[in-house]
Enzyme design. Structure first.
Site, short mmCIF file in Angstrom:
data_model
loop_
_atom_site.label_atom_id
_atom_site.label_comp_id
_atom_site.label_asym_id
_atom_site.label_seq_id
_atom_site.Cartn_x
_atom_site.Cartn_y
_atom_site.Cartn_z
N SER A 9 0.81 -1.15 -0.06
CA SER A 9 -0.14 -0.17 -0.08
C SER A 9 1.07 1.25 0.05
O SER A 9 1.77 1.42 1.00
CB SER A 9 -0.73 0.03 1.12
OG SER A 9 -1.26 1.28 1.49
N HIS A 34 -0.93 -1.37 -4.39
CA HIS A 34 -2.23 -1.04 -3.83
C HIS A 34 -2.23 0.52 -3.57
O HIS A 34 -1.62 1.18 -2.74
CB HIS A 34 -2.32 -1.70 -2.08
CG HIS A 34 -3.66 -1.71 -1.90
ND1 HIS A 34 -4.79 -2.56 -2.00
CD2 HIS A 34 -4.02 -0.90 -0.93
CE1 HIS A 34 -5.79 -2.23 -1.34
NE2 HIS A 34 -5.37 -1.30 -0.57
N ASP A 36 -4.62 3.50 -2.26
CA ASP A 36 -5.65 3.62 -1.34
C ASP A 36 -6.16 4.99 -1.59
O ASP A 36 -5.34 6.15 -1.16
CB ASP A 36 -5.29 3.63 0.39
CG ASP A 36 -5.00 2.13 0.77
OD1 ASP A 36 -4.19 1.79 1.29
OD2 ASP A 36 -5.99 1.39 0.42
N MET A 38 -8.86 7.90 -0.70
CA MET A 38 -9.82 8.28 0.42
C MET A 38 -10.14 9.65 0.10
O MET A 38 -9.60 10.34 -0.31
CB MET A 38 -8.99 8.17 1.57
CG MET A 38 -8.24 6.83 2.00
SD MET A 38 -7.49 6.87 3.68
CE MET A 38 -6.71 5.15 3.65
N HIS A 67 -8.08 0.96 -4.44
CA HIS A 67 -8.99 0.60 -3.39
C HIS A 67 -9.79 1.91 -3.15
O HIS A 67 -9.24 2.82 -2.50
CB HIS A 67 -8.35 0.02 -1.92
CG HIS A 67 -9.06 -0.24 -0.85
ND1 HIS A 67 -8.60 -0.21 0.48
CD2 HIS A 67 -10.50 -0.17 -0.82
CE1 HIS A 67 -9.45 -0.54 1.23
NE2 HIS A 67 -10.69 -0.42 0.57
N MET A 69 -12.08 3.96 -1.18
CA MET A 69 -12.66 4.49 -0.24
C MET A 69 -13.36 5.75 -0.32
O MET A 69 -13.05 6.79 0.59
CB MET A 69 -11.94 4.39 1.04
CG MET A 69 -11.42 2.82 1.43
SD MET A 69 -9.61 2.80 2.39
CE MET A 69 -8.56 3.11 1.10
N MET A 138 -11.29 -6.35 4.72
CA MET A 138 -10.48 -5.35 5.67
C MET A 138 -10.39 -6.02 6.90
O MET A 138 -11.27 -6.48 7.61
CB MET A 138 -11.37 -4.09 5.53
CG MET A 138 -11.54 -3.27 4.45
SD MET A 138 -10.05 -2.85 3.66
CE MET A 138 -9.51 -1.83 4.84
N ASP A 176 -6.25 -6.99 4.02
CA ASP A 176 -5.71 -5.38 3.94
C ASP A 176 -5.99 -4.92 5.19
O ASP A 176 -6.88 -4.53 5.45
CB ASP A 176 -6.65 -4.71 2.80
CG ASP A 176 -6.16 -3.14 2.91
OD1 ASP A 176 -6.78 -2.39 2.06
OD2 ASP A 176 -5.45 -3.12 3.40
C1 DX5 Z 1 -6.58 1.39 5.23
C2 DX5 Z 1 -5.93 0.96 3.82
C3 DX5 Z 1 -4.99 -0.16 3.92
C4 DX5 Z 1 -3.68 0.25 4.71
C5 DX5 Z 1 -2.79 -0.70 4.98
O1 DX5 Z 1 -7.72 2.12 5.16
O2 DX5 Z 1 -7.18 0.56 3.01
O3 DX5 Z 1 -4.47 -0.57 2.72
O4 DX5 Z 1 -3.04 1.28 4.00
O5 DX5 Z 1 -1.59 -0.43 5.97
P1 DX5 Z 1 -1.05 -1.23 6.93
O6 DX5 Z 1 -0.43 -2.29 6.31
O7 DX5 Z 1 -0.07 -0.31 7.47
O8 DX5 Z 1 -2.05 -1.50 7.99
ZN ZN Z 2 -6.49 -0.48 1.21
#
Ligand code: DX5
Ligand code: ZN
Length: 219
Positions: A9, A34, A36, A38, A67, A69, A138, A176
């Site tokens: 990620s 990955h 993320d 947001m 991903h 979100m 998750m 994840d």
């Molecule tokens: C959280 C993300 C994850 C996160 C994982 O909302 O979807 O992908 O970045 O990071 P670690 O491995 O640090 O938990």
């Molecule tokens: Zn993620």
């Protein structure tokens, strides 16, 4: 013997050097990246969107495992496909019509994933399971890296594995959140074939990405 893939990620990467960080991940043996996304609305954090993903696309050929979100998500799907996403994973709670959003991602010729938060039951996606290429389990509540792995999700992974095997489905089971050297084997044994990791990959062993990916992949 199933092949375990690692999708680091970039949430834990140096955001001032994202292109170079992606190169480092590729050189370190990442199978996917990955990303993320947001929006500060679906989750209490804000990261990057299509313009940044578009710029990052030229740094690597390896698949962008995006991903989302964000909510509402449906009206933005085309933008992420255009920007260079290869897999587009959405949260069922973020769309008014999950079937329509899954169909649109397929129409855009992208792989479609659905993500289950720790408190989201498999039942809400049961009728769509045969339509998706990836189920993202998750193991933290989405929004931040560096959180603690929620071990209750292990039973959810096992149920998904059982559904996959008994129906001969081929969807990937990606996990994840909070993945580290002490839980990765258990997560793989439960049925995951793709592990997402940010903190462990970027921070352990003085940030030796290659070594950290190899340790996470080991079964
Ligand atoms: C959280 C993300 C994850 C996160 C994982 O909302 O979807 O992908 O970045 O990071 P670690 O491995 O640090 O938990
Ligand atoms: Zn993620």
């Amino acid at each position: 013997m199933k092949k375990i893939k690692i999708s680091p990620s970039i949430l834990s990467a140096d955001f001032s050097q994202l292109g170079n960080e992606i190169k480092r991940l590729e050189d370190g043996g990442a199978d996917l990246i990955h990303v993320d996304v947001m929006d500060g609305h679906f989750v209490p954090n804000l990261t990057i969107g299509p313009p940044v993903i578009k710029r990052l696309r030229k740094f690597t050929k390896i698949p962008f495992d995006v991903h989302l979100m964000i909510s509402p998500v449906h009206k933005y799907l085309e933008d992420y496909a255009e920007a260079g996403a290869d897999i587009i994973t959405i949260h069922p709670e973020a769309t008014e019509n999950l079937k329509e959003s899954i169909n649109l991602i397929k129409k855009l010729n992208k792989k479609v994933g659905v993500s289950l938060n720790p408190d989201t039951k498999i039942e809400i996606i049961k009728e769509y399971i045969s339509d998706v290429e990836l189920i993202l389990v998750m193991s933290v509540y989405p929004g931040f890296g560096g959180q603690k792995f929620i071990s209750e999700v292990i039973s959810k992974i096992k149920i998904l594995k059982q559904i996959k095997e008994s129906n001969k489905f081929t969807f990937d089971i990606e996990v994840d959140g909070g993945i580290n050297f002490s839980n990765s084997k258990e997560v793989i044994k439960a049925g995951a074939n793709i592990l997402v990791s940010g903190t462990t990959i970027f921070k352990e062993n003085n940030g030796d990405i290659k070594k950290n990916i190899e340790i996470l992949k080991a079964v």
